[in-house]
Design a protein around this motif. Structure first.
Motif, PDB file in Angstrom:
ATOM      1  N   GLN A 142     -15.303  54.257  -0.721  1.00  0.00           N
ATOM      2  CA  GLN A 142     -16.595  54.929  -0.551  1.00  0.00           C
ATOM      3  C   GLN A 142     -16.806  56.043  -1.574  1.00  0.00           C
ATOM      4  O   GLN A 142     -17.932  56.435  -1.831  1.00  0.00           O
ATOM      5  N   THR A 143     -15.740  56.529  -2.213  1.00  0.00           N
ATOM      6  CA  THR A 143     -15.910  57.560  -3.247  1.00  0.00           C
ATOM      7  C   THR A 143     -16.518  56.987  -4.522  1.00  0.00           C
ATOM      8  O   THR A 143     -16.967  57.735  -5.380  1.00  0.00           O
TER       9      THR A 143
ATOM     10  N   THR B 196     -19.041  54.551  -4.483  1.00  0.00           N
ATOM     11  CA  THR B 196     -20.397  54.066  -4.245  1.00  0.00           C
ATOM     12  C   THR B 196     -20.994  54.758  -3.032  1.00  0.00           C
ATOM     13  O   THR B 196     -20.277  55.099  -2.094  1.00  0.00           O
ATOM     14  N   SER B 197     -22.310  54.941  -3.078  1.00  0.00           N
ATOM     15  CA  SER B 197     -22.993  55.493  -1.903  1.00  0.00           C
ATOM     16  C   SER B 197     -23.518  54.371  -1.012  1.00  0.00           C
ATOM     17  O   SER B 197     -24.004  54.628   0.089  1.00  0.00           O
ATOM     18  N   ASN B 198     -23.398  53.126  -1.462  1.00  0.00           N
ATOM     19  CA  ASN B 198     -23.834  51.983  -0.652  1.00  0.00           C
ATOM     20  C   ASN B 198     -22.841  51.729   0.474  1.00  0.00           C
ATOM     21  O   ASN B 198     -21.647  51.996   0.328  1.00  0.00           O
ATOM     22  N   PRO B 199     -23.317  51.208   1.585  1.00  0.00           N
ATOM     23  CA  PRO B 199     -22.400  50.886   2.679  1.00  0.00           C
ATOM     24  C   PRO B 199     -21.453  49.758   2.269  1.00  0.00           C
ATOM     25  O   PRO B 199     -21.804  48.901   1.459  1.00  0.00           O
TER      26      PRO B 199
END
Length: 134
Positions: free
Chosen positions: A57-58, A60-63
């Motif tokens: 998650q670090t 990308t801000s996408n789920p």
């Protein structure tokens, strides 16, 4: 310097994923492995970075998609023979993965594959030396 490829894959349980891929014969580069990531060596310049969800998650801000429900990527690896394709599929199933389709013989190419513990699809192919040239 030749180009390297690093395929980044989110995994729910890093230790279980490392064990799964070790059972398939893959090694790991300890220089790029810690409690949040593991660098799996696929070839001379090809690596898969197995990343915990927080680490992934670090980047990308996408789920993060659930690869068991949606296909995010198809990773395709060549093998030296049809038998090597089938052997790796058998090893993957024995290690807790599963097959998602039957093997396919296209004449010039033999194809089969598996899903790893997180549902990522790994296609395996053997190309006949007589394969048509583009």
């Amino acid at each position: 310097m030749s180009t390297q490829i690093f395929v980044n894959l989110p995994v729910r349980d890093l230790a279980a994923s490392i064990d799964f891929f070790k059972r398939l014969g893959f090694g790991f580069n300890n220089q790029f492995t810690d409690e949040t990531a593991a660098c799996m060596v696929i070839g001379d310049n090809i690596y898969a970075m197995l990343l915990t969800h927080p680490k992934f998650q670090t980047f990308t801000s996408n789920p993060i998609c659930d690869a068991r429900k949606s296909t995010e990527v198809l990773v395709c690896l060549s093998r030296d023979s049809r038998e090597a394709v089938d052997q790796m599929v058998k090893q993957a199933v024995a290690a807790g993965g599963n097959t998602y389709t039957e093997s396919k013989d296209h004449g010039f190419m033999y194809q089969h594959g598996f899903q790893d513990l997180d549902g990522h699809i790994w296609e395996l192919i053997h190309m006949s030396p007589e394969a048509p040239q583009a």
